[in-house]
Design a protein around this motif. Structure first.
Motif, mmCIF file in Angstrom:
data_model
loop_
_atom_site.group_PDB
_atom_site.id
_atom_site.type_symbol
_atom_site.label_atom_id
_atom_site.label_comp_id
_atom_site.label_asym_id
_atom_site.label_seq_id
_atom_site.Cartn_x
_atom_site.Cartn_y
_atom_site.Cartn_z
ATOM 1 N N PHE A 178 0.839 -1.247 -0.066
ATOM 2 C CA PHE A 178 -0.082 0.031 -0.009
ATOM 3 C C PHE A 178 0.777 1.468 0.035
ATOM 4 O O PHE A 178 0.363 2.201 -0.851
ATOM 5 N N GLU A 179 1.706 1.148 0.949
ATOM 6 C CA GLU A 179 2.858 2.479 0.767
ATOM 7 C C GLU A 179 3.542 2.723 -0.377
ATOM 8 O O GLU A 179 3.788 3.866 -0.978
ATOM 9 N N ARG A 180 3.968 1.526 -0.919
ATOM 10 C CA ARG A 180 4.736 1.698 -2.184
ATOM 11 C C ARG A 180 3.919 2.307 -3.552
ATOM 12 O O ARG A 180 4.187 3.101 -4.145
ATOM 13 N N THR A 181 2.893 1.613 -3.425
ATOM 14 C CA THR A 181 2.028 2.065 -4.733
ATOM 15 C C THR A 181 1.349 3.404 -4.589
ATOM 16 O O THR A 181 1.261 4.148 -5.629
ATOM 17 N N LYS A 182 1.149 3.978 -3.390
ATOM 18 C CA LYS A 182 0.813 5.251 -3.123
ATOM 19 C C LYS A 182 2.046 6.154 -3.504
ATOM 20 O O LYS A 182 1.620 7.277 -4.167
ATOM 21 N N GLU A 183 3.057 5.704 -3.562
ATOM 22 C CA GLU A 183 4.212 6.483 -4.011
ATOM 23 C C GLU A 183 4.615 6.290 -5.814
ATOM 24 O O GLU A 183 5.403 6.714 -6.172
ATOM 25 N N GLY A 184 3.546 5.479 -6.236
ATOM 26 C CA GLY A 184 3.776 5.264 -7.562
ATOM 27 C C GLY A 184 4.573 4.128 -8.194
ATOM 28 O O GLY A 184 4.935 3.901 -9.290
ATOM 29 N N LYS A 185 5.000 3.666 -6.922
ATOM 30 C CA LYS A 185 5.930 2.332 -7.276
ATOM 31 C C LYS A 185 4.867 1.174 -7.464
ATOM 32 O O LYS A 185 3.988 1.088 -7.050
ATOM 33 N N LEU A 186 5.719 -0.115 -7.954
ATOM 34 C CA LEU A 186 5.001 -1.226 -8.155
ATOM 35 C C LEU A 186 5.032 -2.173 -6.717
ATOM 36 O O LEU A 186 6.066 -1.853 -5.991
ATOM 37 N N PRO A 187 3.981 -2.840 -6.600
ATOM 38 C CA PRO A 187 4.330 -3.957 -5.244
ATOM 39 C C PRO A 187 5.545 -4.653 -5.496
ATOM 40 O O PRO A 187 5.963 -4.941 -6.492
ATOM 41 N N ALA A 188 6.225 -4.702 -4.318
ATOM 42 C CA ALA A 188 7.805 -5.323 -4.398
ATOM 43 C C ALA A 188 7.749 -6.659 -5.280
ATOM 44 O O ALA A 188 8.947 -6.643 -6.207
ATOM 45 N N CYS A 189 6.868 -7.791 -5.050
ATOM 46 C CA CYS A 189 6.909 -8.888 -5.749
ATOM 47 C C CYS A 189 6.834 -8.613 -6.989
ATOM 48 O O CYS A 189 7.521 -9.297 -7.808
ATOM 49 N N THR A 190 5.791 -7.917 -7.705
ATOM 50 C CA THR A 190 5.581 -7.750 -9.051
ATOM 51 C C THR A 190 6.708 -6.955 -9.576
ATOM 52 O O THR A 190 7.042 -7.138 -10.926
ATOM 53 N N GLU A 191 7.459 -6.143 -8.797
ATOM 54 C CA GLU A 191 8.596 -5.462 -9.574
ATOM 55 C C GLU A 191 9.810 -6.437 -9.766
ATOM 56 O O GLU A 191 10.482 -6.418 -10.730
#
Lengths: 300, 377
Positions: A178-191
């Motif tokens: 949730f925190e990562r996607t809020k910053e426009g990043k991908l979920p860690a596993c999908t990245e």
């Protein structure tokens, strides 16, 4: 003001209570739990996953959980036992035999499915859980009272509890980064996934893409997208080469999981039945006692 | 007048379009524009390309020498700092793919023309709107892992990647130089294979490999399906030699031949001659039909028997318009050109002509009804 005191909680609870009694027929869920049409999701293609477990490493790193170095994850001996997500690993990959092609075992990533109608949200008695607009099902640690109703309610048995932490145990599960996607990043596993076995995108597009894949490669996939309809739909959806039940997916119907628990809960609590019943019972006891005393007095 | 101009312009547009199409796609082998384009006239500005994966796989073929020797894949330099760029021996891999489909093994959905790289279709950024095809990182790994996993069954990243900062035995320059020297020997197809089978009568099966490729037009992978490196390079060959059932042994043949019946069509007691249409069927195809594929005449799939050998069966009635007599080696003179074919050729296969119905004293080939020329090819 992040920390919510007991008093604050009671205040909001009281407010919510009045709101609910006032509008009980119109609103059933808090505004946060509206299902957005643009909600995101992940398509897990189990025929593509190679079981490298890099997602496990990325997940732990992103959530500040203790982890060995990335090379350690090349060890495939962990696949000898079936694992479940727990408070220390929010996602795990399991391995199943492939009867058609022995060299290509089937690897299945397990984590929270982020249901469209989450049972945990419904079961949480303090309203700590919520289905967010971006599709993720998250919870507010400060509101959580540790009742663990969410663990019981979850049809996938995902939420884990920090039993080992005696003083401040917490519920732990995949939060869809949730925190990562809020910053426009991908979920860690999908990245990190080297083969993009986990594709992040709008759920609607992913469902379409999944069906296109089945149409293009009918020999590769069974004709079912797990999570499209199961328990009313989930944000994470799966493709597989053999029956999902053989890959330890639970056998679930199309009705949302809260349907069952809510029916029971709401049934019991409708029209203030429990307090009325309680007071009626107490009144009854009092009345009997009074009568008893009366008759005793009369006897004397 | 207006309509005439309009027709003229439309014709021009079509001619120009046809010319540019030839320039962009020199060899459209059996595919139409609609295989890849959704509109009638694709332009450079609006190519209206149907997104991959398209229903029909289109690709091209090149020799390994035409492609690059070694590629350094450093497209993710900015995205990740865990691994160093991968040095990919493209030539070696192209040579290895020879038997499993060639270029199209990796360059799938490649439009006719030149070979295009992975990054032309697969997006470099994983966060994207089009989720119908994998991003570049996913596409690379999927291609590589498909074969590399069959080697060891393992997926260690370090067999291709070097971890940044970790001390390496060889630096990238020597690794590139080393990769440039690596070649895979050319895969040479055998001409004839003799199989000794345990069958009591009909012990020998003679397999003309070259005929199946050249005459019957089969591609390597139509028989050699799932051909992995391990098949030749296996350390432990015992698994390959394990006893096969009769069905498994016939599996390759039975995709075309009926192996459940007529054993004697392949099983003989001695080595056999290769397939000869004249000997087997009595119809000599070496003269006029040698260069066309079997399926041109034998249109019913998998059935090669029972064709009527009369010309009329495939060609219809011969006339001056649809038959150029000079292909036979004789240019007819004017008198004979005016005649009907059947006036001289009374047999149904149009073999030797009969002159005696008009000329009492003449006969072929002593006398020629025109000019004798040397036949082409």
């Amino acid at each position: 003001m992040v920390n919510q005191s007991r008093r604050d909680f009671l205040k909001t609870a009281a407010l919510a209570g009045t709101a609910v009694t006032g509008l009980s027929s119109k609103t059933k869920a808090a505004p946060k739990n509206i299902l957005s049409e643009d909600r995101m999701g992940v398509l897990v293609d189990t025929t593509v996953c190679i079981g490298c477990r890099k997602c496990e490493w990325a997940c732990k790193t992103a959530h500040n959980l203790e982890t060995p170095s990335i090379e350690v994850y090349d060890d495939r001996s962990v696949f000898q036992t079936m694992r479940r997500p727990n408070s220390k690993s929010l996602t795990v990959v399991n391995e199943y035999k492939n009867s058609v092609e022995e060299k290509f075992p089937i690897n299945v990533k397990v984590q929270c499915m982020h249901c469209d109608h989450p049972a945990c949200v419904s079961a949480c008695i303090v309203g700590a859980f919520s289905k967010e607009e971006n599709g993720s099902v998250i919870w507010d640690t400060d509101k959580c009272i540790g009742c663990r109703y969410c663990m019981v309610a979850c049809p996938f048995q995902v939420p884990a509890f920090e039993f080992e932490s005696a003083l401040k145990p917490d519920i732990k599960k995949c939060d869809f980064c949730f925190e990562r996607t809020k910053e426009g990043k991908l979920p860690a596993c999908t990245e990190i996934c080297p083969v993009e076995a986990v594709t992040y995108g709008q759920r609607e597009d992913l469902v379409k893409a999944a069906h296109q894949k089945i149409k293009n490669y009918p020999d590769r996939y069974i004709n079912r997208v797990f999570g499209e309809y199961e328990v009313g739909g989930t944000s994470w959806i799966y493709l597989a080469s053999k029956e999902f039940e053989k890959l330890d997916f639970p056998k679930l119907g199309k009705d949302p999981a809260p349907g069952v628990s809510e029916a029971i809960q709401h049934g019991i609590f409708a029209y203030f039945v429990p307090p009325v019943a309680l007071y009626a019972l107490l009144g009854g006891v009092m009345w009997i006692n009074k009568n008893k005393k009366k008759s005793e007095n009369e006897e004397i | 007048m207006k309509t005439r101009m309009l027709i003229f312009f439309i014709c021009c547009a079509f001619i120009i379009n046809a010319q540019t199409q030839k320039k962009v796609h020199p060899n459209l082998n059996g595919i139409t524009c609609k295989t890849c384009h959704s509109c009638d006239i694709p332009t450079k500005e609006n190519p209206c390309v149907i997104p991959c994966p398209r229903e029909k796989m289109v690709s091209i073929d090149q020799s390994p020498e035409e492609g690059p020797l070694v590629l350094t894949i450093d497209k993710f330099k900015k995205q990740t700092d865990i691994y160093a760029p991968v040095i990919f021996s493209h030539r070696l891999h192209a040579e290895m793919s020879g038997m499993s489909g060639g270029c199209k093994m990796c360059h799938h959905y490649n439009p006719p023309g030149q070979v295009i790289g992975c990054s032309d279709c697969h997006e470099l950024i994983r966060k994207r709107t089009d989720v119908s095809k994998p991003d570049l990182k996913g596409a690379y790994h999927r291609q590589c892992m498909e074969c590399h996993r069959t080697w060891s069954g393992k997926v260690e990243c370090e067999s291709c990647h070097t971890i940044n900062g970790k001390k390496q035995e060889t630096d990238s320059k020597t690794l590139i130089a080393k990769s440039e020297k690596r070649i895979h020997p050319k895969i040479i197809a055998p001409t004839i294979l003799k199989f000794n089978t345990p069958k009591a009568t009909g012990k020998v099966v003679t397999f003309y490999h070259s005929q199946h490729v050249d005459l019957f037009g089969l591609e390597c992978q139509s028989c050699h399906t799932n051909e992995s490196c391990v098949k030749c390079h296996a350390k432990d060959k015992t698994a390959l030699l394990k006893a096969k059932t009769t069905e498994q042994k016939h599996a390759v043949c039975s995709s075309c031949h009926n192996t459940k019946q007529n054993c004697s069509s392949c099983h003989f007691n001695s080595v056999q001659e290769g397939f000869n249409h004249a000997v087997k069927t009595g119809f000599d195809i070496s003269k006029f039909h040698g260069k066309i594929s079997c399926s041109t005449c034998h249109t019913e799939k998998g059935k090669f028997t029972g064709l009527n050998s009369e010309c009329i069966n495939c060609h219809g009635k011969w006339t001056q318009e649809n038959f150029q007599h000079k292909v036979t080696g004789v240019i007819l003179d004017e008198t004979h050109q005016a005649l009907e074919c059947t006036d001289c050729h009374q047999e149904k296969n149009y073999s030797k002509p009969i002159c005696s119905s008009c000329h009492e004293d003449k006969s072929f080939p002593k006398n020629v009804p025109g000019k004798l020329i040397k036949k082409n090819g």
